[in-house]
Scaffold this active site. Structure first.
Site, PDB file in Angstrom:
ATOM      1  N   GLU A 168      28.519  25.408  64.210  1.00 20.83           N
ATOM      2  CA  GLU A 168      29.042  26.741  64.554  1.00 20.83           C
ATOM      3  C   GLU A 168      27.992  27.609  65.246  1.00 20.83           C
ATOM      4  O   GLU A 168      27.665  28.702  64.772  1.00 20.83           O
ATOM      5  CB  GLU A 168      29.555  27.465  63.297  1.00 20.83           C
ATOM      6  N   GLU A 367      35.173  20.780  59.185  1.00 23.76           N
ATOM      7  CA  GLU A 367      35.357  21.755  58.093  1.00 23.76           C
ATOM      8  C   GLU A 367      36.772  22.293  58.165  1.00 23.76           C
ATOM      9  O   GLU A 367      37.291  22.567  59.247  1.00 23.76           O
ATOM     10  CB  GLU A 367      34.423  22.974  58.223  1.00 23.76           C
TER      11      GLU A 367
END
Length: 462
Positions: A168, A367
């Site tokens: 991320e 995720e």
């Protein structure tokens, strides 16, 4: 039991976490300080219940027990991150032998239990000494990262076959340089753009170095939180708002990482507003020639946007939200604890986009998960009955399955996370794990979802 949703042979079932969020031992084993250790020291009030990263879930000391539990609940893969400041306490220079021993032990223990280690090099945790040199604003830090990556490949590349450069990477940009929810708490778009750009340069440099090793059957990728931007309506101005939102928050990393170039429209917007980062001469070729083999996709919630209600204040700092407003769709399904919408189809839309516009790159859900507060409310006969988490995972897996049937190149599903972990400034407010952790005693107890997931993994479907 009949399996309605069968997944491809060799599908990756597992979970993901990061060093700072589970290791603990922040001041042990020769670890240097990272920005989280430091920020907690100077502003503990900015962390939920004033809980910092020093012990978290104690994986540093309990990894053997934890890996045994992973095996018990059906994991065949697990993503962890290496703490840069544990491995190289100052961010560059001497490698810490205690850290090498720890990560070797963890990797070997995973393999011994039939769990493939997926190793991520950077998860929000800049070594403090390098942040003091400017963090990702600095070319020197980009070079230090390249050296760190090479050291990891040398130390662990004989056993680790799945590498990731960043998790991320847009979050440190948003948190640290735009919206003030990560250290160094700067609000300055131009500096944010430099940080984002240098992260992509660092990604390309690590990939270039990785390829010189010629590891057999090894791949290197990046993990991006891709959040589809849904327009309120088909009105051209709503559509434009969603397109620009997508440029800022998804394509700013997705395009250079996978396609090797930046979207022209994004470059134009930044040029027009005087927000372009400084670019090195060789960079664009480097980025073009070093794209990822594998893409991890983190998906939690959709973004819904509409055309702006009001023109931006001309005296306010330049921000992505000059071009769109967020839109709260009536009747949306919510996770009330996180304030996040639950929209399972988003996972399918992401995969179809990757298939149609990104060469159907090999990808996996790295995720997806649901954080819930005060989970002990659901304790019955010593087990947390987290049916809401089972429903959440099931709904997302059904859409993921549909994308695979339609030809998307999806290789696995990792839940965030294996056991309740420390969540940055939220600390232990919301629990995400298959395994419940008592932070006073560090006792681990599987939740109902852990056993459900075990059966999914064993049957390769549900």
């Amino acid at each position: 039991m009949t399996i309605q949703y069968k997944f491809p042979e060799g599908f990756w079932w597992g979970s993901a976490t990061s060093a700072t969020q589970i290791e603990g031992a922040a001041n042990e084993g020769g670890k240097g300080k990272n920005i989280w250790d430091y920020w907690y020291e100077i502003e503990p009030n900015r962390f939920f219940d004033n809980i910092g990263p020093e012990t978290t879930s104690n994986f540093y000391h309990q990894y053997k027990e934890d890996i045994k539990l992973m095996k018990e609940i059906g994991h065949n893969s697990f993503r962890l991150s290496i703490s840069w400041s544990r491995l190289i306490p100052s961010g560059r220079g001497k490698v810490n032998p205690e850290a090498v021993k720890f990560y070797n032990n963890v990797i070997n223990e995973l393999i011994a239990n039939g769990i493939e280690p997926f190793v991520n090099l950077y998860h929000f945790d800049m070594p403090l000494e390098l942040q003091n040199k400017g963090g990702w604003e600095s070319r020197e830090v980009v070079e230090a990262y390249r050296t760190y990556a090479i050291q990891c490949f040398q130390l662990f590349g004989d056993r680790v076959k799945k590498w990731f450069t960043f998790n991320e990477p847009i979050v440190p940009v948003e948190g640290g340089y735009l919206y003030d929810f990560h250290y160094p708490n700067i609000v300055d778009f131009k500096r944010a753009a430099q940080v984002a750009y240098h992260t992509i340069v660092a990604n390309a440099k690590a990939i270039e170095a990785f390829r010189t090793f010629n590891f057999a059957d090894s791949k290197i990728g990046i993990i991006l939180n891709l959040t589809p931007s849904y327009p309120r309506s088909q009105n051209p101005y709503d559509l434009k708002a969603s397109r620009i939102c997508d440029l800022f928050f998804n394509r700013s990393f997705l395009d250079p990482a996978v396609l090797g170039e930046y979207p022209e429209e994004l470059v134009e917007i930044l040029r027009e507003h005087g927000q372009l980062p400084a670019i090195g001469e060789e960079d664009l070729d480097l980025i073009k020639n070093n794209t990822v083999d594998l893409l991890g996709v983190n998906y939690y919630q959709p973004r819904r946007v509409k055309a702006k209600e009001h023109l931006p204040n001309p005296y306010s700092p330049f921000m992505p939200d000059w071009f769109f407003d967020y839109y709260e769709m009536p009747g949306r399904k919510m996770n009330p604890y996180r304030g996040w919408e639950i929209y399972e189809k988003g996972i399918y839309d992401i995969m179809i986009n990757l298939k149609e516009n990104y060469g159907n790159i090999e990808s996996f859900i790295s995720e997806n998960g649901m954080g819930v507060q005060n989970e002990e409310r659901y304790l019955k006969d010593g087990q947390i009955q987290d049916d809401y988490r089972i429903e959440f995972i099931k709904g997302h897996l059904q859409w993921l399955h549909k994308s695979i049937q339609e030809g998307c190149n999806v290789k696995g599903y990792h839940l965030w996370t294996f056991m309740d972990n420390w969540s940055w400034s939220n600390a232990y407010k919301n629990r995400y794990g298959f395994i419940s952790v008592d932070i006073e005693t560090q006792k681990r107890t599987p939740k109902k979802s852990a056993y459900w997931f075990k059966s999914v993994a064993e049957n390769n479907g549900f």
